[in-house]
Scaffold this active site. Structure first.
Site, PDB file in Angstrom:
ATOM      1  N   LYS A  88       1.859   4.541   8.475  1.00  0.00           N
ATOM      2  CA  LYS A  88       3.175   4.242   9.050  1.00  0.00           C
ATOM      3  C   LYS A  88       3.680   5.453   9.823  1.00  0.00           C
ATOM      4  O   LYS A  88       3.741   6.566   9.305  1.00  0.00           O
ATOM      5  CB  LYS A  88       4.147   3.866   7.926  1.00  0.00           C
ATOM      6  CG  LYS A  88       5.463   3.266   8.388  1.00  0.00           C
ATOM      7  CD  LYS A  88       6.244   2.762   7.183  1.00  0.00           C
ATOM      8  CE  LYS A  88       7.510   2.023   7.586  1.00  0.00           C
ATOM      9  NZ  LYS A  88       8.234   1.481   6.403  1.00  0.00           N
ATOM     10  N   GLU A 136       3.119  -4.593   2.146  1.00  0.00           N
ATOM     11  CA  GLU A 136       3.221  -3.149   2.337  1.00  0.00           C
ATOM     12  C   GLU A 136       3.074  -2.437   0.986  1.00  0.00           C
ATOM     13  O   GLU A 136       3.591  -2.904  -0.036  1.00  0.00           O
ATOM     14  CB  GLU A 136       4.586  -2.837   2.959  1.00  0.00           C
ATOM     15  CG  GLU A 136       4.861  -1.378   3.219  1.00  0.00           C
ATOM     16  CD  GLU A 136       6.265  -1.142   3.741  1.00  0.00           C
ATOM     17  OE1 GLU A 136       6.492  -0.087   4.355  1.00  0.00           O
ATOM     18  OE2 GLU A 136       7.143  -2.012   3.537  1.00  0.00           O
ATOM     19  N   CYS A 169       6.224  -2.874   8.028  1.00  0.00           N
ATOM     20  CA  CYS A 169       7.668  -3.041   7.807  1.00  0.00           C
ATOM     21  C   CYS A 169       8.488  -2.637   9.029  1.00  0.00           C
ATOM     22  O   CYS A 169       8.333  -3.199  10.101  1.00  0.00           O
ATOM     23  CB  CYS A 169       8.074  -2.249   6.557  1.00  0.00           C
ATOM     24  SG  CYS A 169       9.647  -2.762   5.830  1.00  0.00           S
TER      25      CYS A 169
END
Length: 336
Positions: A132, A47, A166
């Site tokens: 994200k 990430e 994540c």
């Protein structure tokens, strides 16, 4: 006759060159070459690997961390941009697909950043980017949320490929959206998070999430996690020596490959730097589907209805078309 691919995949566990996008991209390209040289057809990176994670959000007050936010903003990249072109060229040169996390800077909204995963094809094409959807906890001080436009699965030589970053790997509906689009290879990338509460075992948390997605979806999950370098520890501990003990905590990084039965394929890496390799055979996804195919026969779509809005969101809608004035031929206006 149905034929499904077999491939060697690689998950990279290492640290970026902190807040140095040029040096980090160079490092990524070297690792792509190394992994491809060992036969990998997919290379997964952590990430926001380009070029670092905002640890200051967890270690400082928002006011104290604001200077670091500006540094991150200056080190963030645009998509597309020269750094992306370099990564695409490396994928093309080594004939492998690449998933890599970056800090993406909005080209117009100065100060708006996204936690973005790039998906690059083996021919060097930028297939897509996933922003994200919801930054996790302290991350909201740094990143804006993405939209549904990036909830997509891409056709690659290793199979139908999707990715989440994540904590959003705990978002059941986001995962179900990718499964519904035919995902059979999932890249879940993470950062090492030793600054979580003392009772939180990050390595176990990553493994549990990856196992859940693989077992529920009957697919392969490739996990790539970053490490915390001495460079990062020194930067975050300057004037704050108590931070060093936090950032040096073990059991904070996990990288590996999970099969459709929920079991590890090969050995994972915990905390240490390196590259995990594994052979994946998508034919192994078939038989488990007979037991639990949650996007098919093991569901009740007459009861459950998930609707996914994949329209991109923008700050404004622009109308530049001008209506020309009416041509009245120069006649005088009518009089009553």
């Amino acid at each position: 006759m149905l034929e499904l691919p077999k491939s060697k995949v690689a998950a990279v566990q290492t640290a970026p060159v902190f807040l140095d996008p040029a040096a980090t991209v160079d490092k990524a390209c070297a690792l792509i070459a190394e992994a491809a040289g060992n036969g990998a057809k997919l290379v997964a990176f952590p990430e926001v690997f380009v070029a670092g994670y905002p640890y200051w959000n967890w270690l400082m007050t928002p006011v104290e961390g604001s200077e670091w936010f500006e540094r991150l903003c200056r080190a963030a990249i645009t998509v597309p941009g020269p750094e992306v072109e370099q990564l695409c060229a490396a994928a093309r040169a080594h004939d492998c697909s690449v998933v890599i996390g970056v800090n993406e800077r909005d080209p117009r909204a100065l100060g708006t950043l996204y936690n973005t995963n790039l998906v690059i094809g083996a021919d060097g094409t930028l297939l897509g980017r996933h922003r994200k959807l919801v930054p996790t906890w302290a991350e909201k001080l740094t990143w804006a949320g993405g939209d549904g436009a990036s909830l997509r699965v891409y056709d690659t030589p290793v199979g139908p490929l999707g990715t989440l970053a994540c904590g959003e790997n705990t978002n059941t509906l986001a995962r179900f959206a990718l499964l519904s689009a035919g995902e059979l290879v999932h890249v879940a990338n993470y950062i090492s998070l030793p600054v979580a509460p003392a009772s939180y075992n990050m390595a176990d948390a990553i493994r549990i999430r990856a196992t859940a997605h693989s077992f529920e979806g009957k697919l392969f999950t490739i996990v790539a996690c970053s490490t915390v370098s001495e460079e990062i520890i020194a930067a975050m501990s300057a004037g704050r020596p108590e931070n060093r003990a936090l950032l040096e905590r073990r059991q904070s990084a996990f990288s590996g490959v999970i099969g459709p039965d929920g079991n590890l394929v090969g050995d994972p890496l915990i905390d240490d730097e390196g590259i995990v390799y594994a052979e994946i055979d998508l034919s192994r996804c078939i038989q488990p589907k007979q037991m639990h195919d949650i996007i098919g026969a093991y569901n009740r779509f007459d009861i459950f209805d998930l609707r996914i809005d994949r329209r991109p969101r923008t700050s404004a809608s622009w109308r530049d078309d001008e209506v020309p004035p009416a041509d009245d031929g120069g006649a005088e206006p009518p009089t009553a």
